[in-house]
Design a protein around this motif. Structure first.
Motif, PDB file in Angstrom:
ATOM      1  N   GLU A  68      32.055-104.807 -16.541  1.00  0.00           N
ATOM      2  CA  GLU A  68      30.913-104.400 -15.737  1.00  0.00           C
ATOM      3  C   GLU A  68      31.076-104.836 -14.288  1.00  0.00           C
ATOM      4  OE1 GLU A  68      28.599-102.369 -16.380  1.00  0.00           O
ATOM      5  OE2 GLU A  68      29.015-102.103 -18.507  1.00  0.00           O
ATOM      6  N   TRP A  69      31.700-105.998 -14.089  1.00  0.00           N
ATOM      7  CA  TRP A  69      31.958-106.440 -12.707  1.00  0.00           C
ATOM      8  C   TRP A  69      32.953-105.484 -12.031  1.00  0.00           C
ATOM      9  CZ3 TRP A  69      31.802-107.602  -8.053  1.00  0.00           C
ATOM     10  CH2 TRP A  69      32.874-108.116  -7.318  1.00  0.00           C
ATOM     11  N   PHE A  70      34.026-105.128 -12.739  1.00  0.00           N
ATOM     12  CA  PHE A  70      34.994-104.186 -12.170  1.00  0.00           C
ATOM     13  C   PHE A  70      34.290-102.877 -11.794  1.00  0.00           C
ATOM     14  CE2 PHE A  70      38.546-106.103 -15.067  1.00  0.00           C
ATOM     15  CZ  PHE A  70      38.553-107.249 -14.300  1.00  0.00           C
ATOM     16  N   ARG A  71      33.459-102.385 -12.692  1.00  0.00           N
ATOM     17  CA  ARG A  71      32.793-101.099 -12.486  1.00  0.00           C
ATOM     18  C   ARG A  71      31.749-101.190 -11.375  1.00  0.00           C
ATOM     19  NH1 ARG A  71      28.530 -98.134 -14.797  1.00  0.00           N
ATOM     20  NH2 ARG A  71      27.835 -99.984 -15.931  1.00  0.00           N
ATOM     21  N   TRP A  72      30.932-102.246 -11.410  1.00  0.00           N
ATOM     22  CA  TRP A  72      29.857-102.411 -10.429  1.00  0.00           C
ATOM     23  C   TRP A  72      30.401-102.604  -9.013  1.00  0.00           C
ATOM     24  CZ3 TRP A  72      28.398-106.797  -7.489  1.00  0.00           C
ATOM     25  CH2 TRP A  72      27.170-106.667  -6.835  1.00  0.00           C
ATOM     26  N   SER A  73      31.589-103.222  -8.895  1.00  0.00           N
ATOM     27  CA  SER A  73      32.183-103.491  -7.577  1.00  0.00           C
ATOM     28  C   SER A  73      32.564-102.208  -6.841  1.00  0.00           C
ATOM     29  CB  SER A  73      33.427-104.367  -7.733  1.00  0.00           C
ATOM     30  OG  SER A  73      34.484-103.622  -8.319  1.00  0.00           O
ATOM     31  N   GLY A  74      32.814-101.141  -7.600  1.00  0.00           N
ATOM     32  CA  GLY A  74      33.287 -99.902  -6.994  1.00  0.00           C
ATOM     33  C   GLY A  74      34.794 -99.844  -6.845  1.00  0.00           C
ATOM     34  N   ASP A  75      35.496-100.921  -7.259  1.00  0.00           N
ATOM     35  CA  ASP A  75      36.948-100.979  -7.092  1.00  0.00           C
ATOM     36  C   ASP A  75      37.698-100.800  -8.404  1.00  0.00           C
ATOM     37  OD1 ASP A  75      36.984-101.371  -4.355  1.00  0.00           O
ATOM     38  OD2 ASP A  75      36.783-103.549  -4.534  1.00  0.00           O
ATOM     39  N   ARG A  78      40.755 -98.767  -8.405  1.00  0.00           N
ATOM     40  CA  ARG A  78      41.791 -99.176  -7.452  1.00  0.00           C
ATOM     41  C   ARG A  78      42.686-100.280  -8.005  1.00  0.00           C
ATOM     42  NH1 ARG A  78      39.042-101.127  -2.315  1.00  0.00           N
ATOM     43  NH2 ARG A  78      41.199-101.140  -1.567  1.00  0.00           N
ATOM     44  N   ILE A  79      42.436-100.696  -9.248  1.00  0.00           N
ATOM     45  CA  ILE A  79      43.263-101.727  -9.874  1.00  0.00           C
ATOM     46  C   ILE A  79      44.681-101.192 -10.042  1.00  0.00           C
ATOM     47  CG2 ILE A  79      43.647-103.035 -11.998  1.00  0.00           C
ATOM     48  CD1 ILE A  79      40.606-103.227 -12.298  1.00  0.00           C
ATOM     49  N   ARG A  80      45.664-101.977  -9.610  1.00  0.00           N
ATOM     50  CA  ARG A  80      47.061-101.540  -9.637  1.00  0.00           C
ATOM     51  C   ARG A  80      47.799-102.129 -10.833  1.00  0.00           C
ATOM     52  NH1 ARG A  80      49.088-102.399  -3.367  1.00  0.00           N
ATOM     53  NH2 ARG A  80      47.224-101.578  -2.332  1.00  0.00           N
ATOM     54  N   ALA A  81      48.739-101.353 -11.350  1.00  0.00           N
ATOM     55  CA  ALA A  81      49.628-101.872 -12.391  1.00  0.00           C
ATOM     56  C   ALA A  81      50.502-102.962 -11.785  1.00  0.00           C
ATOM     57  CB  ALA A  81      50.496-100.745 -12.947  1.00  0.00           C
ATOM     58  N   GLY A  82      50.907-103.920 -12.603  1.00  0.00           N
ATOM     59  CA  GLY A  82      51.749-105.004 -12.123  1.00  0.00           C
ATOM     60  C   GLY A  82      51.582-106.255 -12.954  1.00  0.00           C
ATOM     61  N   SER A  83      52.219-107.328 -12.511  1.00  0.00           N
ATOM     62  CA  SER A  83      52.169-108.615 -13.203  1.00  0.00           C
ATOM     63  C   SER A  83      51.349-109.591 -12.381  1.00  0.00           C
ATOM     64  CB  SER A  83      53.583-109.160 -13.411  1.00  0.00           C
ATOM     65  OG  SER A  83      54.354-108.260 -14.179  1.00  0.00           O
ATOM     66  N   THR A  91      38.296-117.054  -9.385  1.00  0.00           N
ATOM     67  CA  THR A  91      36.950-116.565  -9.672  1.00  0.00           C
ATOM     68  C   THR A  91      37.022-115.085 -10.066  1.00  0.00           C
ATOM     69  OG1 THR A  91      36.521-115.828  -7.413  1.00  0.00           O
ATOM     70  CG2 THR A  91      36.043-118.153  -7.928  1.00  0.00           C
ATOM     71  N   PRO A  92      35.961-114.545 -10.667  1.00  0.00           N
ATOM     72  CA  PRO A  92      35.969-113.109 -10.968  1.00  0.00           C
ATOM     73  C   PRO A  92      36.210-112.254  -9.731  1.00  0.00           C
ATOM     74  CG  PRO A  92      34.188-114.179 -12.139  1.00  0.00           C
ATOM     75  CD  PRO A  92      34.769-115.214 -11.218  1.00  0.00           C
ATOM     76  N   ARG A  93      35.621-112.664  -8.607  1.00  0.00           N
ATOM     77  CA  ARG A  93      35.813-111.906  -7.370  1.00  0.00           C
ATOM     78  C   ARG A  93      37.289-111.936  -6.936  1.00  0.00           C
ATOM     79  NH1 ARG A  93      31.559-110.735  -4.084  1.00  0.00           N
ATOM     80  NH2 ARG A  93      30.352-112.519  -4.836  1.00  0.00           N
ATOM     81  N   GLN A  94      37.927-113.118  -7.023  1.00  0.00           N
ATOM     82  CA  GLN A  94      39.323-113.253  -6.626  1.00  0.00           C
ATOM     83  C   GLN A  94      40.262-112.527  -7.589  1.00  0.00           C
ATOM     84  OE1 GLN A  94      39.518-117.508  -6.610  1.00  0.00           O
ATOM     85  NE2 GLN A  94      38.966-117.691  -4.433  1.00  0.00           N
ATOM     86  N   LEU A  95      39.909-112.559  -8.882  1.00  0.00           N
ATOM     87  CA  LEU A  95      40.745-111.891  -9.873  1.00  0.00           C
ATOM     88  C   LEU A  95      40.817-110.387  -9.606  1.00  0.00           C
ATOM     89  CD1 LEU A  95      42.389-112.198 -12.505  1.00  0.00           C
ATOM     90  CD2 LEU A  95      40.274-111.723 -13.753  1.00  0.00           C
ATOM     91  N   LEU A  96      39.693-109.793  -9.334  1.00  0.00           N
ATOM     92  CA  LEU A  96      39.670-108.365  -9.029  1.00  0.00           C
ATOM     93  C   LEU A  96      40.424-108.074  -7.737  1.00  0.00           C
ATOM     94  CD1 LEU A  96      38.748-105.499  -9.589  1.00  0.00           C
ATOM     95  CD2 LEU A  96      36.577-106.037  -8.454  1.00  0.00           C
ATOM     96  N   ALA A  97      40.250-108.936  -6.728  1.00  0.00           N
ATOM     97  CA  ALA A  97      40.934-108.733  -5.448  1.00  0.00           C
ATOM     98  C   ALA A  97      42.452-108.763  -5.625  1.00  0.00           C
ATOM     99  CB  ALA A  97      40.494-109.792  -4.445  1.00  0.00           C
ATOM    100  N   LYS A  98      42.952-109.665  -6.481  1.00  0.00           N
ATOM    101  CA  LYS A  98      44.384-109.723  -6.757  1.00  0.00           C
ATOM    102  C   LYS A  98      44.901-108.375  -7.247  1.00  0.00           C
ATOM    103  CE  LYS A  98      45.163-114.563  -8.168  1.00  0.00           C
ATOM    104  NZ  LYS A  98      46.487-114.822  -7.586  1.00  0.00           N
ATOM    105  N   MET A  99      44.165-107.795  -8.200  1.00  0.00           N
ATOM    106  CA  MET A  99      44.620-106.551  -8.820  1.00  0.00           C
ATOM    107  C   MET A  99      44.470-105.363  -7.881  1.00  0.00           C
ATOM    108  SD  MET A  99      43.314-107.032 -12.743  1.00  0.00           S
ATOM    109  CE  MET A  99      41.572-107.269 -12.314  1.00  0.00           C
TER     110      MET A  99
END
Length: 331
Positions: A68-75, A78-83, A91-99
């Motif tokens: 829900e955080w991924f979806r609500w953020s609007g991003d 935009r999550i990219r494949a990778g390691s 944090t949840p915010r930082q985790l999404l930003a990494k991806m």
């Protein structure tokens, strides 16, 4: 009506409280099962798949919360494949930003100059988190997979340190190494000096591989290339042990015998003049440059001193004296 107003107020307060909790949660470190949690996201994975995968990997939160955080953020899209790696304070915010930003966790593999293709492939098979896509391929099949079916693989991969994301295939690394060698070889050939006894960039690569295996002291590469160029120019056999050793393949036991030097074969540069049919190793850029820009010298011979350097001679008489002094202890 009064009751309805109170219910509405309570709902608004609850919603506000929930929103405040979520906002705080976004900036709180995620609980992890281990100090760091690693995850490889495959291309085409959905945001829900990614959320579930993080939880399976060791992020201790309900997957619906991450999703829900991924979806609500609007991003989410935009999550990219990778390691990726989630550290102890992420944090949840930082985790999404990494991806979203593609801040991948990379591994490294070092492929050394002077190694053969067999050694390159063995090192790749030991590299961590690298998929062995080429493990069952022959060298010829590997080159076909690279779009170079008629090209021998030896010498065609540039020795360097390669960075890769976890979960990629060894073919990806080899593609980069092959392309890198193509670029370096083409640039060196374009800058070659006039009068070389070489007909093509491929011949320069073969000579460079011999220079690589014969050089004990880096500063002598161009001089050694000059000796071999002189021999090629007058049709004199190169008489270099590394080519014979390469021709022996896995049967070489570390001891080069007189019979090995006398047994004819395509890589025996004692019995055959000219260059061998292929490179014998992966040469460094310095050796490639030496091959196309050899030192101008009259020397036709060299012998190792035993300290990494060599003695160069113009005549066989002087060469035999150097061999007697440095190889036979003056006997």
């Amino acid at each position: 009506m009064r009751l309805l107003r109170w219910l509405l107020v309570l709902l608004l307060l609850a919603a506000a409280g929930s929103a405040a909790w979520v906002w705080r949660w976004l900036d709180q470190p995620l609980p992890l099962a281990t100090p760091t949690v690693e995850l490889s996201i495959e291309p085409g994975a959905s945001p829900r798949d990614v959320a579930n995968a993080w939880v399976r990997a060791g992020v201790r939160v309900p997957p619906i919360l991450l999703y829900e955080w991924f979806r609500w953020s609007g991003d989410a899209r935009r999550i990219r494949a990778g390691s990726y790696v989630a550290g102890p304070q992420v944090t949840p915010r930082q985790l999404l930003a990494k991806m979203v930003q593609g801040e991948e966790f990379f591994e490294r593999v070092r492929l050394l100059e002077g190694w053969t293709l067999r050694q390159f492939r063995a090192e790749l098979s030991r590299a961590p988190y690298l998929k062995p896509a080429t493990a069952s391929m022959t060298d010829a099949q590997l080159m076909a997979a690279l779009g170079a079916a008629s090209t021998p693989g030896e010498g065609r991969f540039f020795p360097d340190t390669y960075v890769y994301g976890r979960g990629v295939s060894d073919l990806t690394v080899l593609k980069r190494a092959y392309a890198s060698m193509q670029r370096h070889l083409a640039a060196a050939w374009d800058s070659r000096v006039e009068g070389l006894p070489l007909k093509s960039a491929d011949e320069a690569l073969i000579l460079a591989s011999i220079v690589e295996k014969e050089t004990g002291k880096a500063s002598e590469r161009a001089q050694i290339a000059g000796v071999f160029s002189n021999r090629l120019r007058i049709g004199m056999p190169l008489q270099t042990d590394p080519t014979v050793i390469y021709g022996l393949g896995e049967s070489f036991d570390g001891n080069l015998r007189k019979r090995d030097l006398l047994t004819d074969g395509p890589y025996n540069t004692y019995t055959r003049a000219g260059l061998p049919p292929t490179p014998i190793a992966m040469p460094s850029l310095a050796s490639i440059r030496a091959a196309v820009n050899p030192e101008r010298t009259k020397a036709l011979y060299f012998v190792a001193r035993g300290d990494g350097s060599s003695v160069f001679s113009e005549s066989l008489l002087d060469h035999n004296r150097a061999v007697n002094l440095f190889q036979r202890g003056g006997r």
